[in-house]
Design an enzyme around this catalytic site. Structure first.
Site, PDB file in Angstrom:
ATOM      1  CD  GLU A   1     -29.348 -19.496 -84.655  1.00 48.14           C
ATOM      2  OE1 GLU A   1     -30.591 -19.506 -84.791  1.00 48.14           O
ATOM      3  OE2 GLU A   1     -28.635 -20.488 -84.862  1.00 48.14           O
TER       4      GLU A   1
ATOM      5  CD  GLU B   1     -31.574 -23.130 -81.930  1.00 53.34           C
ATOM      6  OE1 GLU B   1     -32.420 -23.962 -82.331  1.00 53.34           O
ATOM      7  OE2 GLU B   1     -31.469 -21.992 -82.419  1.00 53.34           O
TER       8      GLU B   1
END
EC number: 3.2.1.78
Length: 373
Positions: free
Chosen positions: A296, A188
């Site tokens: 995810e 991320e």
């Protein structure tokens, strides 16, 4: 005879092409690691592995119960992929690290013994300032530029990686073989919430961090049981944006995406965007001979009781994708709301059973000799 010879030649070159497409960045990768990578490539053509973070470590209302997972309690099988975070192995007192090494080692070895797969994330506490792994204004320092080669804290970072390497190499199967792992550091990175995020380092600094990390583990510390996974959040809309911080094909085995924002977070659904973005990931992987995954996702509390079949499965099956796995986030032990996989009695349990029964999805019990060619 000529036709047979030509056919065999074509078959030979086709086989070699598949081998090249499944080559890891580590030429010394263990045979089990290479086999896992090849087998995930093959399975991705028709199936997707289901994953859950911390699935066997704890769940909704329980912790440390051998053989248990919330997923198994609902469908009778553990997730095929289990996420483990190595945050407790860095930035803690030595005694705490040692205990965590033992606990996490058991989780990984137990999963391997059952035939499952482990993916490793790393919520790495800032190594040069306070603030933990999140960026905190007036507390956090932009650590990336300090720990890359030439940075004032580079030697400190090498010591951290040496500690991790020792743990990676301590993970052994029944015959003494190194247990393969999917290693997904610095995830991320296109957001600003982590100290390695977009606002806190330049693209070149991030690439340098990634390249040094993979190269040092592989070439200097002789860690050869890792599959390296690159996974931004969902902040991209084009291939150019997706690859802005991509360190190069020689440094990455798997590409992925973390995406909660398009998948129902805060009641906001943008499934067209989710479908578009995962296709960008998928197509880039195919073009660059990498493995792809939905690294995810999830819906906190699963407030939509048909989220698994009506949202997730539709996104995964909209296009003919080659995705190795999809992983949903963890089920907190104490929180009444922080969970992403259903548990017995949850309104989404019936829908999750349908998700499990779909022939497209694979769970741990479906895996057969995943570490053998």
């Amino acid at each position: 005879m000529i036709r047979i010879s030509i056919a065999l030649t074509v078959l030979f070159f086709a086989s070699n092409a598949v081998t090249r497409a499944q080559k890891l960045i580590d030429p010394k990768a263990t045979k089990e690691t290479a086999a896992l990578y090849q087998n995930m490539h093959k399975l991705a053509k028709k199936h997707i592995l289901f994953g859950h973070q911390d699935a066997t470590d704890y769940g909704h209302g329980w912790r440390d119960e051998a053989g248990r997972s919330d997923v198994k309690s609902v469908v009778g099988a553990h997730p095929a992929v289990i996420g483990v975070d190595i945050a407790p192995l860095t930035g803690r007192p030595a005694e705490s690290i040692k205990k965590s090494e033992e606990r996490l080692r058991k989780l990984v070895t137990d999963t391997y013994a059952r035939g499952g797969i482990t993916t490793i994330s790393w919520h790495f506490s800032n190594p040069v300032s306070g603030g933990g792994f999140y960026w905190k204004d007036s507390v956090s320092l932009p650590a990336v530029k300090y720990i890359v080669p030439g940075g004032k804290n580079h030697e400190d970072y090498k010591l951290i990686l040496q500690g991790l390497a020792g743990w990676f190499k301590s993970l052994k199967g029944a015959n003494g073989e190194d247990i393969p792992l999917i290693f997904r550091p610095y995830h991320e990175f296109d957001g600003d919430w982590f100290w390695w995020g977009k606002s806190h380092c330049t693209p070149d600094e991030f690439k340098s961090l990634w390249q040094f990390t993979a190269g040092y583990l592989r070439d200097s510390l002789d860690v050869h049981n890792l599959i390296y996974a690159f996974s931004p959040d969902n902040k991209f809309n084009t291939v150019a944006e997706f690859t802005e911080r991509y360190p190069g094909n020689e440094w990455v085995d798997m590409v992925g995406m973390d995406n909660y924002g398009d998948m129902g977070r805060d009641g906001k659904y943008n499934l067209d965007q989710a479908i578009k973005k995962i296709k960008i990931v998928n197509d880039f992987a195919l073009q660059n001979k990498k493995l792809a995954a939905f690294t995810e996702t999830g819906l906190e509390s699963i407030v939509n009781p048909v989220w698994y079949t009506d949202v997730l499965l539709k996104v995964l099956q909209k296009n003919k994708l080659n995705l190795a796995y999809v992983l949903v986030w963890r089920n907190d032990t104490k929180s009444s709301t922080h969970y992403y996989a259903p548990f017995p009695g949850h309104p989404a349990a019936l829908d999750f059973k349908k998700f499990y029964d779909d022939e497209y999805t694979l769970f741990e019990g479906d895996l057969k000799q995943i570490y053998s060619r």
